[in-house]
Design a protein around this motif. Structure first.
Motif, mmCIF file in Angstrom:
data_model
loop_
_atom_site.group_PDB
_atom_site.id
_atom_site.type_symbol
_atom_site.label_atom_id
_atom_site.label_comp_id
_atom_site.label_asym_id
_atom_site.label_seq_id
_atom_site.Cartn_x
_atom_site.Cartn_y
_atom_site.Cartn_z
ATOM 1 N N PRO A 280 -19.148 -28.271 -27.105
ATOM 2 C CA PRO A 280 -19.534 -27.031 -26.666
ATOM 3 C C PRO A 280 -21.050 -26.945 -26.227
ATOM 4 C CG PRO A 280 -18.922 -26.624 -28.921
ATOM 5 C CD PRO A 280 -18.939 -28.030 -28.661
ATOM 6 N N TYR A 281 -22.124 -27.523 -26.834
ATOM 7 C CA TYR A 281 -23.652 -27.708 -26.259
ATOM 8 C C TYR A 281 -23.681 -28.517 -24.799
ATOM 9 C CZ TYR A 281 -28.783 -27.902 -26.308
ATOM 10 O OH TYR A 281 -29.832 -27.889 -25.924
ATOM 11 N N GLY A 282 -23.005 -29.664 -25.062
ATOM 12 C CA GLY A 282 -22.649 -30.530 -23.951
ATOM 13 C C GLY A 282 -22.017 -30.094 -22.654
ATOM 14 N N LYS A 283 -21.032 -29.170 -22.920
ATOM 15 C CA LYS A 283 -20.341 -28.659 -21.667
ATOM 16 C C LYS A 283 -21.153 -27.470 -21.098
ATOM 17 C CE LYS A 283 -15.487 -28.691 -23.459
ATOM 18 N NZ LYS A 283 -14.404 -27.973 -24.130
ATOM 19 N N THR A 284 -22.035 -26.720 -21.831
ATOM 20 C CA THR A 284 -22.912 -25.786 -21.476
ATOM 21 C C THR A 284 -24.073 -26.428 -20.736
ATOM 22 O OG1 THR A 284 -22.444 -24.381 -23.492
ATOM 23 C CG2 THR A 284 -24.497 -23.998 -22.125
ATOM 24 N N LEU A 285 -24.492 -27.673 -21.062
ATOM 25 C CA LEU A 285 -25.868 -28.385 -20.588
ATOM 26 C C LEU A 285 -25.057 -28.766 -19.234
ATOM 27 C CD1 LEU A 285 -27.469 -30.024 -23.292
ATOM 28 C CD2 LEU A 285 -28.263 -28.095 -22.016
#
Length: 171
Positions: A91-96
């Motif tokens: 999720p953090y990677g997708k958001t970044l």
């Protein structure tokens, strides 16, 4: 000599037309404000003083200014690299990745704005200061010199008439 005597109050000065004096004052005002607006716009477009100096040097040397990565593009690059480290599936990677792509677009828009403002706004201001203002200044100096010559001739004529009148009285 005429200029010095005028400054000391010993010689008469031919006054220019009031409308012309107004035009000269407006020209001075236009030049001053154009310089201020130009400088402040350059500061707005490139807040880094050393980068502005570098761009100025490239411009004066008639070389192409190297393309710089904007802060938004640099942030986008960092976000994308971080997303790859965390994993694009997290999720953090997708958001970044999403935010990084948006930052990249914002950085590209900023680069386009800077280029457009420089080309369409700063260039005409520089053209005025380097072209039209130089012509105005040159013509103003010529006018001042001609006025001084005229006043010097008037003073000589006045002295000659006074000497002639004195000679006629003594005879």
């Amino acid at each position: 000599l005429q200029f010095t005597e005028e400054k000391l109050g010993q010689a008469e000065k031919t006054e220019l037309d009031a409308h012309f004096e107004n035009l000269l004052a407006r020209a001075d005002c236009t030049k001053n404000w154009t310089e201020k607006i130009l400088r402040q716009t350059e500061v707005l477009l490139q807040p880094n003083p050393s980068a502005r100096v570098e761009e100025f040097l490239y411009e004066k040397l008639d070389r192409k200014v190297p393309s710089r990565v904007t802060n938004g593009e640099l942030l986008a690059q960092y976000m994308t690299e971080a997303a790859n480290d965390f994993g694009p599936g997290t999720p953090y990677g997708k958001t970044l990745i999403k935010v990084g792509e948006t930052q990249r677009l914002l950085g590209a828009a900023e680069r386009e704005f800077i280029h457009s403002a420089s080309l369409n706004f700063l260039t005409p201001l520089r053209n005025f200061l380097e072209g039209d203002w130089r012509t105005i200044s040159k013509e103003r100096r010529i006018l001042q010199n001609r006025r001084l010559d005229l006043d010097a001739c008037k003073a000589r004529l006045k002295k000659a008439k006074a000497a002639e009148a004195k000679a006629a009285v003594t005879l």
